[in-house]
Design a protein around this motif. Structure first.
Motif, PDB file in Angstrom:
ATOM      1  N   VAL A 104       0.839  -1.206   0.000  1.00 33.67           N
ATOM      2  CA  VAL A 104       0.000   0.000   0.000  1.00 33.67           C
ATOM      3  C   VAL A 104       0.870   1.252   0.000  1.00 33.67           C
ATOM      4  O   VAL A 104       0.633   2.193  -0.765  1.00 33.67           O
ATOM      5  N   VAL A 105       1.904   1.284   0.819  1.00 36.66           N
ATOM      6  CA  VAL A 105       2.800   2.440   0.884  1.00 36.66           C
ATOM      7  C   VAL A 105       3.499   2.642  -0.458  1.00 36.66           C
ATOM      8  O   VAL A 105       3.596   3.756  -0.964  1.00 36.66           O
ATOM      9  N   LEU A 106       3.979   1.557  -1.049  1.00 36.10           N
ATOM     10  CA  LEU A 106       4.644   1.668  -2.350  1.00 36.10           C
ATOM     11  C   LEU A 106       3.677   2.161  -3.420  1.00 36.10           C
ATOM     12  O   LEU A 106       4.029   2.999  -4.250  1.00 36.10           O
ATOM     13  N   LEU A 107       2.462   1.657  -3.402  1.00 34.53           N
ATOM     14  CA  LEU A 107       1.459   2.074  -4.372  1.00 34.53           C
ATOM     15  C   LEU A 107       1.116   3.545  -4.201  1.00 34.53           C
ATOM     16  O   LEU A 107       1.090   4.312  -5.162  1.00 34.53           O
ATOM     17  N   LEU A 108       0.895   3.984  -2.977  1.00 35.67           N
ATOM     18  CA  LEU A 108       0.570   5.390  -2.721  1.00 35.67           C
ATOM     19  C   LEU A 108       1.757   6.294  -3.053  1.00 35.67           C
ATOM     20  O   LEU A 108       1.591   7.374  -3.611  1.00 35.67           O
ATOM     21  N   GLY A 109       2.944   5.849  -2.737  1.00 34.76           N
ATOM     22  CA  GLY A 109       4.132   6.635  -3.044  1.00 34.76           C
ATOM     23  C   GLY A 109       4.325   6.826  -4.529  1.00 34.76           C
ATOM     24  O   GLY A 109       4.697   7.893  -4.990  1.00 34.76           O
ATOM     25  N   SER A 110       4.055   5.801  -5.319  1.00 30.54           N
ATOM     26  CA  SER A 110       4.258   5.918  -6.758  1.00 30.54           C
ATOM     27  C   SER A 110       3.209   6.799  -7.408  1.00 30.54           C
ATOM     28  O   SER A 110       3.479   7.459  -8.394  1.00 30.54           O
ATOM     29  N   THR A 111       2.001   6.851  -6.851  1.00 31.30           N
ATOM     30  CA  THR A 111       0.979   7.709  -7.437  1.00 31.30           C
ATOM     31  C   THR A 111       1.107   9.143  -6.959  1.00 31.30           C
ATOM     32  O   THR A 111       0.541  10.042  -7.551  1.00 31.30           O
ATOM     33  N   ALA A 112       1.892   9.373  -5.915  1.00 37.83           N
ATOM     34  CA  ALA A 112       2.044  10.726  -5.392  1.00 37.83           C
ATOM     35  C   ALA A 112       3.122  11.518  -6.130  1.00 37.83           C
ATOM     36  O   ALA A 112       3.268  12.698  -5.918  1.00 37.83           O
ATOM     37  N   LEU A 113       3.887  10.851  -7.013  1.00 42.92           N
ATOM     38  CA  LEU A 113       4.909  11.567  -7.755  1.00 42.92           C
ATOM     39  C   LEU A 113       4.260  12.568  -8.697  1.00 42.92           C
ATOM     40  O   LEU A 113       3.254  12.269  -9.330  1.00 42.92           O
ATOM     41  N   PRO A 114       4.826  13.759  -8.823  1.00 37.23           N
ATOM     42  CA  PRO A 114       4.220  14.741  -9.700  1.00 37.23           C
ATOM     43  C   PRO A 114       4.337  14.317 -11.158  1.00 37.23           C
ATOM     44  O   PRO A 114       5.379  13.852 -11.599  1.00 37.23           O
ATOM     45  N   ALA A 115       3.264  14.491 -11.883  1.00 34.52           N
ATOM     46  CA  ALA A 115       3.264  14.168 -13.304  1.00 34.52           C
ATOM     47  C   ALA A 115       3.826  15.348 -14.087  1.00 34.52           C
ATOM     48  O   ALA A 115       3.615  16.498 -13.726  1.00 34.52           O
ATOM     49  N   VAL A 116       4.566  15.045 -15.139  1.00 34.67           N
ATOM     50  CA  VAL A 116       5.091  16.102 -15.988  1.00 34.67           C
ATOM     51  C   VAL A 116       3.990  16.474 -16.982  1.00 34.67           C
ATOM     52  O   VAL A 116       3.546  15.643 -17.756  1.00 34.67           O
ATOM     53  N   GLU A 117       3.547  17.703 -16.901  1.00 35.67           N
ATOM     54  CA  GLU A 117       2.521  18.154 -17.825  1.00 35.67           C
ATOM     55  C   GLU A 117       3.186  18.850 -18.989  1.00 35.67           C
ATOM     56  O   GLU A 117       3.996  19.740 -18.816  1.00 35.67           O
ATOM     57  N   CYS A 118       2.832  18.413 -20.172  1.00 36.94           N
ATOM     58  CA  CYS A 118       3.388  19.014 -21.370  1.00 36.94           C
ATOM     59  C   CYS A 118       2.262  19.570 -22.216  1.00 36.94           C
ATOM     60  O   CYS A 118       1.202  18.970 -22.328  1.00 36.94           O
ATOM     61  N   VAL A 119       2.522  20.716 -22.775  1.00 37.46           N
ATOM     62  CA  VAL A 119       1.552  21.354 -23.656  1.00 37.46           C
ATOM     63  C   VAL A 119       2.071  21.174 -25.068  1.00 37.46           C
ATOM     64  O   VAL A 119       3.200  21.574 -25.370  1.00 37.46           O
ATOM     65  N   ALA A 120       1.296  20.551 -25.927  1.00 39.49           N
ATOM     66  CA  ALA A 120       1.743  20.327 -27.302  1.00 39.49           C
ATOM     67  C   ALA A 120       2.033  21.665 -27.979  1.00 39.49           C
ATOM     68  O   ALA A 120       3.070  21.837 -28.580  1.00 39.49           O
ATOM     69  N   THR A 121       1.114  22.607 -27.864  1.00 40.66           N
ATOM     70  CA  THR A 121       1.288  23.922 -28.466  1.00 40.66           C
ATOM     71  C   THR A 121       0.481  24.946 -27.680  1.00 40.66           C
ATOM     72  O   THR A 121      -0.737  24.820 -27.602  1.00 40.66           O
ATOM     73  N   PRO A 122       1.127  25.948 -27.113  1.00 32.80           N
ATOM     74  CA  PRO A 122       0.348  27.011 -26.479  1.00 32.80           C
ATOM     75  C   PRO A 122      -0.566  27.672 -27.517  1.00 32.80           C
ATOM     76  O   PRO A 122      -0.177  27.834 -28.673  1.00 32.80           O
ATOM     77  N   SER A 123      -1.737  28.031 -27.112  1.00 36.13           N
ATOM     78  CA  SER A 123      -2.739  28.592 -28.020  1.00 36.13           C
ATOM     79  C   SER A 123      -2.278  29.893 -28.654  1.00 36.13           C
ATOM     80  O   SER A 123      -1.616  30.704 -28.002  1.00 36.13           O
ATOM     81  N   PRO A 124      -2.650  30.104 -29.922  1.00 34.92           N
ATOM     82  CA  PRO A 124      -2.369  31.411 -30.541  1.00 34.92           C
ATOM     83  C   PRO A 124      -2.973  32.529 -29.694  1.00 34.92           C
ATOM     84  O   PRO A 124      -4.099  32.406 -29.199  1.00 34.92           O
ATOM     85  N   GLY A 125      -2.191  33.562 -29.479  1.00 35.68           N
ATOM     86  CA  GLY A 125      -2.648  34.688 -28.670  1.00 35.68           C
ATOM     87  C   GLY A 125      -2.392  34.528 -27.185  1.00 35.68           C
ATOM     88  O   GLY A 125      -2.596  35.468 -26.425  1.00 35.68           O
ATOM     89  N   SER A 126      -1.931  33.340 -26.762  1.00 35.81           N
ATOM     90  CA  SER A 126      -1.685  33.126 -25.335  1.00 35.81           C
ATOM     91  C   SER A 126      -0.428  33.867 -24.898  1.00 35.81           C
ATOM     92  O   SER A 126       0.469  34.157 -25.695  1.00 35.81           O
ATOM     93  N   VAL A 127      -0.363  34.171 -23.629  1.00 32.44           N
ATOM     94  CA  VAL A 127       0.784  34.867 -23.054  1.00 32.44           C
ATOM     95  C   VAL A 127       2.055  34.034 -23.251  1.00 32.44           C
ATOM     96  O   VAL A 127       3.108  34.570 -23.609  1.00 32.44           O
ATOM     97  N   GLU A 128       1.944  32.729 -23.034  1.00 29.95           N
ATOM     98  CA  GLU A 128       3.109  31.843 -23.157  1.00 29.95           C
ATOM     99  C   GLU A 128       3.655  31.843 -24.583  1.00 29.95           C
ATOM    100  O   GLU A 128       4.853  31.961 -24.809  1.00 29.95           O
ATOM    101  N   ARG A 129       2.784  31.702 -25.549  1.00 25.28           N
ATOM    102  CA  ARG A 129       3.212  31.680 -26.955  1.00 25.28           C
ATOM    103  C   ARG A 129       3.869  32.993 -27.348  1.00 25.28           C
ATOM    104  O   ARG A 129       4.913  33.020 -27.995  1.00 25.28           O
ATOM    105  N   LYS A 130       3.271  34.099 -26.938  1.00 21.77           N
ATOM    106  CA  LYS A 130       3.828  35.418 -27.243  1.00 21.77           C
ATOM    107  C   LYS A 130       5.211  35.575 -26.614  1.00 21.77           C
ATOM    108  O   LYS A 130       6.143  36.073 -27.244  1.00 21.77           O
ATOM    109  N   ALA A 131       5.362  35.132 -25.382  1.00 22.57           N
ATOM    110  CA  ALA A 131       6.655  35.242 -24.687  1.00 22.57           C
ATOM    111  C   ALA A 131       7.738  34.430 -25.399  1.00 22.57           C
ATOM    112  O   ALA A 131       8.877  34.879 -25.527  1.00 22.57           O
ATOM    113  N   ILE A 132       7.393  33.254 -25.884  1.00 21.58           N
ATOM    114  CA  ILE A 132       8.356  32.411 -26.600  1.00 21.58           C
ATOM    115  C   ILE A 132       8.769  33.072 -27.910  1.00 21.58           C
ATOM    116  O   ILE A 132       9.954  33.179 -28.230  1.00 21.58           O
TER     117      ILE A 132
END
Length: 141
Positions: A15-43
């Motif tokens: 149980v501890v191992l299972l809970l520990g493995s699911t508690a790891l932060p997931a890497v979120e990736c954005v395929a493409t920031p939306s046109p007009g978004s702050v992130e896209r403009k900054a890049i």
């Protein structure tokens, strides 16, 4: 009949191992920031600022591919004049976000038959060796 000791410890460990493995932060990736978004403009602004050419500051980038993940971005764009009449050689760039700002880390060369340039086998593997924290999710051969 098995004693409680024989199954409690293995069960709690699982149980501890299972809970520990699911508690790891997931890497979120954005395929493409939306046109007009702050992130896209900054890049795109970081790419403009990278060049000291005054004309490049007026360039409009038609984005062919833009992948962002964990503070890294890979961009392939087709630069053109604001009116669309003049088109320039396409550009690829690796960018990194540090201290809240995007910066160009590398603009690969595009010379044919140069093993260090974009388009040659192993280019992305060598890029990954130089920047080990670079997420595979933004790279493509």
């Amino acid at each position: 009949m098995p004693s409680v000791k024989n199954w409690v410890l293995p069960t709690l460990t699982a149980v501890v191992l299972l809970l520990g493995s699911t508690a790891l932060p997931a890497v979120e990736c954005v395929a493409t920031p939306s046109p007009g978004s702050v992130e896209r403009k900054a890049i795109l602004d970081a790419l403009r600022e990278h060049s000291e050419d005054a004309v490049s500051r007026e360039i409009v980038f038609v984005v062919g591919a833009l992948k962002v993940c964990s503070g890294w971005a890979w961009l392939h764009a087709l630069p053109q004049s604001p009116d669309g009449r003049d088109r320039f050689e396409d550009i690829s760039a690796l960018l990194r976000k540090t201290h809240g700002r995007w910066h160009v880390v590398e603009i690969p060369c595009s010379e044919p038959d140069n093993p260090e340039c974009l388009g040659e086998p192993g280019y992305f593997a060598r890029l990954k060796q130089r920047f080990p924290a670079l997420p595979d999710a933004i790279l493509s051969e």
